[in-house]
Design an enzyme around this catalytic site. Structure first.
Site, PDB file in Angstrom:
ATOM      1  CG  HIS A 178      -7.353   0.239   2.329  1.00  0.00           C
ATOM      2  ND1 HIS A 178      -6.178   0.363   3.041  1.00  0.00           N
ATOM      3  CD2 HIS A 178      -7.773  -1.049   2.522  1.00  0.00           C
ATOM      4  CE1 HIS A 178      -5.899  -0.786   3.629  1.00  0.00           C
ATOM      5  NE2 HIS A 178      -6.846  -1.652   3.324  1.00  0.00           N
ATOM      6  CD  GLU A 191      -6.875   1.875   5.824  1.00  0.00           C
ATOM      7  OE1 GLU A 191      -5.849   1.360   6.270  1.00  0.00           O
ATOM      8  OE2 GLU A 191      -6.860   2.824   5.008  1.00  0.00           O
ATOM      9  CD  GLU A 194      -2.514   1.295   2.690  1.00  0.00           C
ATOM     10  OE1 GLU A 194      -3.378   2.182   2.821  1.00  0.00           O
ATOM     11  OE2 GLU A 194      -2.281   0.436   3.563  1.00  0.00           O
ATOM     12  CG  ASP A 245      -5.852   4.468   1.688  1.00  0.00           C
ATOM     13  OD1 ASP A 245      -6.649   5.391   1.405  1.00  0.00           O
ATOM     14  OD2 ASP A 245      -5.622   4.126   2.849  1.00  0.00           O
TER      15      ASP A 245
END
Length: 277
Positions: A207, A247, A148, A181
Site C-alpha cells: 500500500h 490506498e 497488513e 503499508d
C-alpha cells in the site's frame, strides 16, 4: 508495476463510479473495499457478488485484492467476548470465500487493537490463534490471506515488520502472507525496507501513499514527507515483484475522482524507468 485503486474513498457514490474512474484514469486493477454500501461480504453472499463481477468484466478491471471492513466496526477478533470474537472470525472466513469468488489473489486482513485490559502475551496468543484459524480456512478453500500491519495509532499489536514476521513464522502456513503499508513504518521511524528484509518472499503486497510522519494519515503522493521516489527505486532495485495499491481512504471523499487521478499521475511520475513500461 501494476497500480491499483482502493475503492474505500468512493463509499458515498455507487461502486460503478470507482470502476469508471479507474478505467478512464488508467489504473491496472481494483482493491475492493468490503464495506457497505459497496461490497460487504454478507451482501455479496446474498446476491451482490454477480454485480461486482459484472463491473469487473464490463470495465476490464480485475479485483486483485478484497479488503473487508473490520476491526471494531463492528468486527475485531482482538476485543470483546468470545462470542464477539467468534462472529468476527466467521465474518472474515466468509470474506475469504467472497474474495475467492471475486477472483481476487488475496483477502486482506489486519490485527485490530487489543485493548488495555490484558497482558501482551495473552493478546499475542489470541492473535496467533485467530490467524491460524484464518490460515487453515485458506488452506481448505485454496485462497490466501495477506496480513497488513497497522500503525501504532491504530493498533497495539503487530505494528512492525519484526512482529509481522514473527506472527507469520508462528502460524507457518502457505496461505498466510504479509505486506507493507508505507504509513506505519514511516510514522514509527522504522525503515520500510525491514519488510523486505524480514518477510522476504512472503511480502505479497504494497500500500503506497504519503504521510506526514506524525499521524496515520494517508495522503496523496507528493503531499507528505515520505521520500517516495527513492523508496520506489529501492523496492525496484531489490526486486519487489508484487502489486501496489494507492490506498486513499477517507480524507478525499468529497472529490474522490480528482484525487484518484492526481494520486495516480504523481505516482507514475515517481516510478523507476524499469517499472514504467
Amino acid at each position: 508495476m501494476e497500480l491499483g485503486m482502493f475503492t474505500c474513498g468512493y463509499q458515498f457514490y455507487p461502486l460503478e463510479r470507482a470502476f469508471t474512474d479507474a478505467k478512464r484514469f488508467g489504473y491496472d486493477y481494483i482493491e475492493l473495499w468490503g464495506g457497505r454500501p459497496h461490497a460487504f461480504a454478507p451482501d455479496l453472499a446474498q446476491g451482490g457478488l454477480a454485480e461486482v463481477r459484472a463491473l469487473a468484466e464490463r470495465y476490464g478491471l480485475p479485483v486483485r485484492v478484497y479488503t473487508p471492513e473490520h476491526n471494531a466496526y463492528p468486527y475485531n477478533y482482538m476485543l470483546g467476548s468470545a462470542a464477539q470474537r467468534r462472529e468476527a472470525l466467521d465474518y472474515l472466513k466468509l470474506s475469504m470465500e467472497m474474495g475467492k469468488a471475486l477472483g481476487a489473489d488475496y483477502t486482506l486482513v489486519s490485527v485490530g487493537h487489543g485493548g488495555y485490559a490484558l497482558p501482551r502475551q495473552v493478546l499475542w496468543e489470541r492473535m496467533l490463534e485467530s490467524l491460524k484459524e484464518l490460515a487453515r480456512h485458506g488452506e481448505t478453500i485454496g485462497h490466501a490471506v495477506v496480513v497488513e500491519s497497522l500503525s501504532h495509532y491504530e493498533s497495539n499489536l503487530c505494528t512492525t515488520a519484526g512482529e509481522l514476521a514473527q506472527a507469520l513464522d508462528a502460524v507457518d502456513s502457505p496461505c498466510l502472507l504479509g505486506m507493507c503499508d508505507v504509513v506505519p513504518p514511516f510514522a514509527a521511524r522504522e525503515p520500510a525496507g525491514n519488510y523486505l528484509d524480514l518477510l522476504g518472499p512472503r511480502m505479497a503486497h504494497l500500500h503506497l501513499v504519503d504521510n506526514d510522519g506524525a499521524s496515520d494519515s494517508h495522503m496523496v503522493p507528493g503531499d507528505g514527507a515520505v521520500p517516495l521516489p527513492e523508496l520506489l527505486l529501492e523496492l525496484y532495485e531489490r526486486g519487489y515483484q508484487g502489486r501496489c495499491t494507492i490506498e486513499l481512504v477517507t480524507a478525499y471523499q468529497n472529490e474522490p475522482s480528482l484525487y484518484a487521478r492526481r494520486a495516480l499521475d504523481r505516482l507514475r511520475a515517481m516510478l523507476p524507468e524499469g517499472w514504467k513500461g
